[in-house]
Design a protein around this motif. Structure first.
Motif: not given
Length: 238
Positions: A34-35, A38, A107-108, A110
């Motif tokens: 996830a990082d 980002g 999940r993020t 996008w």
């Protein structure tokens, strides 16, 4: 040109529904992924290309909206590569590596740029990988890559490929190169040794190396572990 890249492992076990009761064991890997994603979003790309290992039937281009799933792993879960696409999005399923990437992107949430996928055959020669990477870097003014791939599957006696004494050193070299955004070292990875050590990430990493040549990116290694006897790395380049 390439403005950012994220490198993530691609085991279906990253998806909690697949891992079931063992899901917490990869929580740190999911957080690192996830990082890294980002960093991609922060680079303001015009295009995101997801690159991952694939068998022959999954190699080649996959459009935005292409669908995959984890039925082969006993889980009735469908994923889509970015927002719904146009014609051809359901012509063939995403290979497992790109299905994991699609899950990570969902999940993020996008929404930073259009997405497309590229499945890369495991035995694709390094020179051809680098050429494919250079072509990807020219696909838009600002290109980001999400590169899926595992290290050796021969790190322990219980690993999928059993124990091979060369695995630790190979993975250490790959991790150093990914953490330093060292394109020369990635392109120098031994193709035959990678095949014998069941390194699923070798070809995708060399696609990344080709795309990043001359881009002046720096790298950070966010995660390096070998659960289940398989090398998993997460890195961010920007």
């Amino acid at each position: 040109m390439l403005v950012a890249a994220a490198v993530c492992p691609c085991p279906p076990l990253l998806v909690p529904e697949v891992a079931a009761g063992a899901a917490p064991e990869l929580d740190a890997a999911r957080a690192a992924c996830a990082d890294a994603l980002g960093v991609l979003a922060a680079s303001r790309p015009d295009l995101l290309v997801v690159v991952g290992p694939a068998a022959q039937d999954g190699a080649g281009s996959h459009p935005q909206g292409a669908v995959g799933g984890f039925g082969g792993f006993g889980v009735d879960l469908e994923v889509r590569l970015g927002p719904a696409g146009g014609d051809g999005a359901r012509e063939r399923a995403l290979p497992p590596s790109l299905a994991v990437a699609a899950w990570l992107l969902d999940r993020t949430d996008w929404a930073a740029a259009p997405v497309r996928g590229l499945g890369v055959e495991e035995r694709l020669a390094g020179e051809r990988c680098a050429r494919a990477g250079r072509e990807l870097a020219e696909a838009a003014e600002r290109v980001a890559l999400l590169v899926m791939g595992d290290g050796s599957a021969c790190r322990t006696l219980k690993a999928p490929g059993y124990l091979d004494g060369r695995a630790v050193d190979f993975d250490a070299a790959a991790a150093r190169a990914l953490g330093a955004a060292d394109t020369t070292a990635l392109l120098a990875l031994d193709e035959q040794a990678a095949y014998e050590l069941k390194v699923a990430g070798r070809a995708p990493w060399q696609v990344l190396a080709g795309a990043a040549q001359g881009a002046g990116l720096g790298g950070t290694l966010l995660y390096e572990e070998a659960p289940y006897g398989v090398g998993y790395f997460v890195a961010a380049w920007s």
